[in-house]
Motif scaffolding. Structure first.
Motif, PDB file in Angstrom:
ATOM      1  N   PHE A  67       0.801  -1.219   0.000  1.00  0.00           N
ATOM      2  CA  PHE A  67       0.000   0.000   0.000  1.00  0.00           C
ATOM      3  C   PHE A  67       0.838   1.274   0.000  1.00  0.00           C
ATOM      4  CE2 PHE A  67      -3.087  -3.116   1.378  1.00  0.00           C
ATOM      5  CZ  PHE A  67      -4.240  -2.682   0.732  1.00  0.00           C
ATOM      6  N   SER A  68       2.157   1.138  -0.153  1.00  0.00           N
ATOM      7  CA  SER A  68       3.012   2.332  -0.115  1.00  0.00           C
ATOM      8  C   SER A  68       2.659   3.312  -1.229  1.00  0.00           C
ATOM      9  CB  SER A  68       4.491   1.942  -0.207  1.00  0.00           C
ATOM     10  OG  SER A  68       4.759   1.227  -1.409  1.00  0.00           O
ATOM     11  N   ALA A  69       2.359   2.796  -2.421  1.00  0.00           N
ATOM     12  CA  ALA A  69       2.021   3.685  -3.539  1.00  0.00           C
ATOM     13  C   ALA A  69       0.707   4.412  -3.270  1.00  0.00           C
ATOM     14  CB  ALA A  69       1.929   2.885  -4.830  1.00  0.00           C
ATOM     15  N   LEU A  70      -0.297   3.683  -2.790  1.00  0.00           N
ATOM     16  CA  LEU A  70      -1.589   4.313  -2.495  1.00  0.00           C
ATOM     17  C   LEU A  70      -1.434   5.378  -1.419  1.00  0.00           C
ATOM     18  CD1 LEU A  70      -4.664   4.574  -2.674  1.00  0.00           C
ATOM     19  CD2 LEU A  70      -4.853   2.645  -1.081  1.00  0.00           C
ATOM     20  N   ALA A  71      -0.700   5.051  -0.347  1.00  0.00           N
ATOM     21  CA  ALA A  71      -0.509   6.015   0.737  1.00  0.00           C
ATOM     22  C   ALA A  71       0.206   7.266   0.241  1.00  0.00           C
ATOM     23  CB  ALA A  71       0.283   5.368   1.874  1.00  0.00           C
ATOM     24  N   SER A  72       1.236   7.064  -0.553  1.00  0.00           N
ATOM     25  CA  SER A  72       1.990   8.198  -1.092  1.00  0.00           C
ATOM     26  C   SER A  72       1.113   9.063  -1.996  1.00  0.00           C
ATOM     27  CB  SER A  72       3.210   7.685  -1.863  1.00  0.00           C
ATOM     28  OG  SER A  72       3.979   8.763  -2.349  1.00  0.00           O
ATOM     29  N   LEU A  73       0.331   8.422  -2.851  1.00  0.00           N
ATOM     30  CA  LEU A  73      -0.551   9.158  -3.757  1.00  0.00           C
ATOM     31  C   LEU A  73      -1.602   9.951  -3.000  1.00  0.00           C
ATOM     32  CD1 LEU A  73      -1.018   6.387  -6.451  1.00  0.00           C
ATOM     33  CD2 LEU A  73      -0.126   8.668  -6.917  1.00  0.00           C
ATOM     34  N   ARG A  74      -2.167   9.346  -1.953  1.00  0.00           N
ATOM     35  CA  ARG A  74      -3.199  10.032  -1.176  1.00  0.00           C
ATOM     36  C   ARG A  74      -2.623  11.259  -0.467  1.00  0.00           C
ATOM     37  NH1 ARG A  74      -7.080  10.684  -2.501  1.00  0.00           N
ATOM     38  NH2 ARG A  74      -8.209  10.840  -0.559  1.00  0.00           N
ATOM     39  N   HIS A  75      -1.352  11.198  -0.111  1.00  0.00           N
ATOM     40  CA  HIS A  75      -0.720  12.346   0.539  1.00  0.00           C
ATOM     41  C   HIS A  75      -0.342  13.431  -0.467  1.00  0.00           C
ATOM     42  CE1 HIS A  75      -0.368   9.757   4.101  1.00  0.00           C
ATOM     43  NE2 HIS A  75      -0.218  10.878   4.770  1.00  0.00           N
ATOM     44  N   GLN A  76       0.186  13.018  -1.615  1.00  0.00           N
ATOM     45  CA  GLN A  76       0.629  14.004  -2.608  1.00  0.00           C
ATOM     46  C   GLN A  76      -0.523  14.579  -3.425  1.00  0.00           C
ATOM     47  OE1 GLN A  76       4.282  13.252  -4.894  1.00  0.00           O
ATOM     48  NE2 GLN A  76       4.541  11.381  -3.723  1.00  0.00           N
ATOM     49  N   TYR A  77      -1.534  13.759  -3.675  1.00  0.00           N
ATOM     50  CA  TYR A  77      -2.667  14.195  -4.494  1.00  0.00           C
ATOM     51  C   TYR A  77      -3.971  13.859  -3.768  1.00  0.00           C
ATOM     52  CZ  TYR A  77       1.033  14.219  -8.023  1.00  0.00           C
ATOM     53  OH  TYR A  77       2.200  14.450  -8.703  1.00  0.00           O
ATOM     54  N   PRO A  78      -4.254  14.558  -2.657  1.00  0.00           N
ATOM     55  CA  PRO A  78      -5.418  14.206  -1.829  1.00  0.00           C
ATOM     56  C   PRO A  78      -6.763  14.326  -2.539  1.00  0.00           C
ATOM     57  CG  PRO A  78      -4.462  16.314  -1.159  1.00  0.00           C
ATOM     58  CD  PRO A  78      -3.498  15.692  -2.106  1.00  0.00           C
ATOM     59  N   ASP A  79      -6.829  15.131  -3.606  1.00  0.00           N
ATOM     60  CA  ASP A  79      -8.101  15.310  -4.314  1.00  0.00           C
ATOM     61  C   ASP A  79      -8.283  14.337  -5.472  1.00  0.00           C
ATOM     62  OD1 ASP A  79      -8.772  17.464  -2.657  1.00  0.00           O
ATOM     63  OD2 ASP A  79      -7.670  18.876  -3.923  1.00  0.00           O
ATOM     64  N   LEU A  80      -7.265  13.511  -5.736  1.00  0.00           N
ATOM     65  CA  LEU A  80      -7.340  12.565  -6.852  1.00  0.00           C
ATOM     66  C   LEU A  80      -8.057  11.278  -6.418  1.00  0.00           C
ATOM     67  CD1 LEU A  80      -6.507  11.503  -9.686  1.00  0.00           C
ATOM     68  CD2 LEU A  80      -4.334  10.760  -8.644  1.00  0.00           C
TER      69      LEU A  80
END
Length: 208
Positions: A67-80
């Motif tokens: 889940f590292s990619a999902l967690a990173s994406l949610r932090h960098q692009y919270p509206d995506l």
């Protein structure tokens, strides 16, 4: 009718990318589709693209560890809006996706009509997850919840800690002072309920 939706498919299996491409085209007429086969390419595309309406993300592909990619994406692009599309359909995996803020979870075994229905619902702003799975029966005090409480900058610092970087290196790369990095590290330890860097990195690795 051209919907104008811009959708990214991130999966390293060409055959499934093709199937997903077909499902998206069936569900969303006229959508602009882009495909990537690794996390590096995905991050590059996101840094250049604007107004992405949906990301369909495989959990297992080059550059992604659990889940590292999902967690990173949610932090960098919270509206995506991010939807996990995975061959692993275990309830615990689906619950983890929920905890990390995924908009949906579509099993790779789902038949085409289910895929189309799920995509339609998600693009209308409604989450879609397999029936019968909720967070109510998931274990409490999950490491995912603690990791999700980190700010985007704290998450970046944690990733850099996991790469073995020193405070001085992190400060240089983030263009901040060492004192700021130390403050972030202290906050990370507190939020993750750990005592040192090693324990923080272990906590991050539990997402795999």
């Amino acid at each position: 009718m051209d919907t104008g939706y811009r959708i990214i498919i991130a999966d390293d299996h060409p055959l499934f990318r093709s199937a997903l491409h077909q499902a998206v085209q069936t569900a969303v007429k006229g959508a602009e589709l882009q495909e990537v086969d690794c996390i590096t390419s995905l991050m590059q595309l996101l840094s250049e693209a604007e107004d992405i309406d949906l990301l369909l993300l495989d959990l297992k592909m080059p550059g992604a560890s659990g889940f590292s990619a999902l967690a990173s994406l949610r932090h960098q692009y919270p509206d995506l809006p991010v939807v996990i599309v995975s061959a692993n359909e275990e309830p615990a995996i689906v619950q983890q996706a929920m905890r990390f803020g995924a908009m949906g979870f579509i099993p790779k075994s789902a038949p085409m009509p289910t895929l189309v229905s799920a995509l339609n619902m998600i693009l209308e702003g409604e989450p879609w997850f397999p029936e019968g799975i909720s967070l109510e029966d998931a274990p409490q005090d999950n490491i995912a919840e603690r990791l999700a409480s980190l700010t985007p900058q704290q998450f970046k610092v944690l990733i850099m800690l996991s790469e073995g970087k020193l405070n001085k290196q992190i400060a240089f790369e983030l263009s901040v002072s060492e004192a700021t990095v130390k403050a972030h590290v202290t906050a990370i330890f507190r939020k993750l309920n750990v005592q040192n860097r090693t324990q923080a990195v272990i906590a991050l690795s539990q997402m795999e």
